[in-house]
Design a protein around this motif. Structure first.
Motif, PDB file in Angstrom:
ATOM      1  N   TYR A 193      47.735  35.844  42.053  1.00  0.00           N
ATOM      2  CA  TYR A 193      48.774  36.636  42.585  1.00  0.00           C
ATOM      3  C   TYR A 193      48.915  38.025  41.766  1.00  0.00           C
ATOM      4  N   ASP A 249      45.651  40.469  41.357  1.00  0.00           N
ATOM      5  CA  ASP A 249      45.556  41.271  42.694  1.00  0.00           C
ATOM      6  C   ASP A 249      46.359  42.615  42.792  1.00  0.00           C
ATOM      7  N   ASN A 306      49.134  37.837  50.964  1.00  0.00           N
ATOM      8  CA  ASN A 306      47.820  37.798  50.329  1.00  0.00           C
ATOM      9  C   ASN A 306      47.795  36.602  49.428  1.00  0.00           C
TER      10      ASN A 306
END
Length: 206
Positions: A152, A155, A202
């Protein structure tokens, strides 16, 4: 694919068909987050002194079904370990035998995916007792929260150092600390980390 192949051979070593359910397809959107406290940090020579676990179902921690067990170890508690979990030998006077706790733990987790922080160590500790008892290692799918957190963050801030310490992750995700460091509280806080990450945009749970 690798896990499927590994479990094919793992299943052949199962000594008791009563536990075939462990090899069933994992329940969808159900997880067990667990943590072990031990006499030390060497899975080969140290023993479990407590296991704490919670079930996560549909983004909810099912606190009414918590798993909290204390285990009577065969090895001596190390001073460094006591400083962390504050469990003393006198606290384990009425603790249970590891064989009984392992059986209860298997019934509790079922075929659910296992979640944890530094989960590889906890799995190794369980397997230490499970392999001689049933001939297998835990076949359950596993998810490591620090890996999910790393993916996470990478990104969001690529090519940056990512601090994967437990307290840092908690603070970054704005999750309140429960204070006392024990197997159940650690499992509970880790489950909150998992739920928070799982629902961030995401973030994909593989």
């Amino acid at each position: 694919m690798f896990r499927t192949i590994k479990n094919y051979f793992n299943k052949k070593n199962l000594k008791d068909e009563k536990y075939l359910f462990l090899f069933d397809k994992p329940m969808e959107d159900e997880y067990v987050c667990f943590d072990c406290e031990t006499t030390g940090l060497n899975s080969k020579i140290d023993d479990i002194v407590s296991i704490g676990a919670v079930i996560i179902k549909n983004n909810t921690i099912v606190s009414s079904k918590k798993f909290v067990k204390f285990v009577k170890p065969k090895t001596k508690l190390q001073a460094d370990a006591i400083k962390i979990h504050h469990i003393r030998e006198c606290d384990l006077a009425d603790a249970e035998d590891i064989d009984d706790v392992i059986e209860e733990f298997l019934e509790y987790i079922g075929n659910r995916t296992l979640v944890g922080y530094f989960l590889e160590f906890d799995i190794a500790m369980i397997n230490k007792y499970l392999k001689p008892k049933l001939g297998i290692k835990l076949p359950n799918k596993t998810l490591e929260v620090s890996e999910i957190y790393h993916d996470y963050k990478i990104d969001v801030i690529p090519q940056s150092y990512i601090d994967l310490r437990f307290n840092t992750i908690m603070e970054d995700l704005e999750i309140p600390s429960l204070g006392k460091h024990d197997a159940y509280n650690d499992a509970l806080m880790t489950s909150m980390i998992f739920i928070k990450l799982k629902n961030l945009p995401n973030v994909k749970i593989k």
